[in-house]
Design an enzyme around this catalytic site. Sequence first.
Site: not given
Ligand code: AMP
Length: 210
Positions: A169, A125, A158, A11, A86
């Site tokens: 996740r 990554r 990360r 994404k 989400r």
């Molecule tokens: P990402 O970079 O999209 O993989 O997001 C990393 C982390 O940020 C996720 O595992 C959640 O802990 C938090 N996060 C990202 N987007 C959301 C969302 N829409 N709602 C809640 N937590 C989020």
Amino acid sequence: MVLLGPPGAGKGTQAVMLAERLNYLHLSTGDILRENVKQGTEIGKKAKSYMDKGELVPDDIVIEMMLDEIKTDAKDRDFILDGFPRTIYQAGKIDAALEKLKLDIDLVIYFKTSLKIVLFRLTGRRLCRECGENYHIVNMPPKKEGVCDKCKSELYRRKDDVEETIKKRLEVFEGQTKELIDYYKGKGVLKEISGDLDAEEVYEKLSVII
Ligand code: AMP
């Protein structure tokens, strides 16, 4: 536009390409949260423990943060929500808020991606600490190990890209996010793309849909 899919579906990569090539505004919830953690803001302090465990940050924190971003930057521009909403609750809240602003989500892309690909991408990554550039130790290695090609800063993994947290996740995606597919199908705005393809192939398909 909303980009929906499991972690590692690509994404973020597609959102960056769309932002660079078609001038979309890219709003990544994960990036914004990580920046808050880095800066030590109140949001960052509240979000960190959830992020480290691979759990969702509570809805109210994320919704307010994203609405602020949209109100500030996205009023007169096409924008991409990457990693938001989400949960169904977040989706309902964003719909209501956008309606008030006379804005609309008119396209949701679901990146259907196999588990094998997701695990391979996430475990390999690496990111640049300074400019955020994405690398992969096998698919897209930097010229010099551990160093960003673009800005020469250090690359890092990360904290949530380790197997145990990736597993969590993915569970969160299956349990809380996947139901958004039907939610947006019901609204007639959902399109599906294979997230297993290479970035350029995905981009080509995405361009046709757009
Ligand atoms: P990402 O970079 O999209 O993989 O997001 C990393 C982390 O940020 C996720 O595992 C959640 O802990 C938090 N996060 C990202 N987007 C959301 C969302 N829409 N709602 C809640 N937590 C989020």
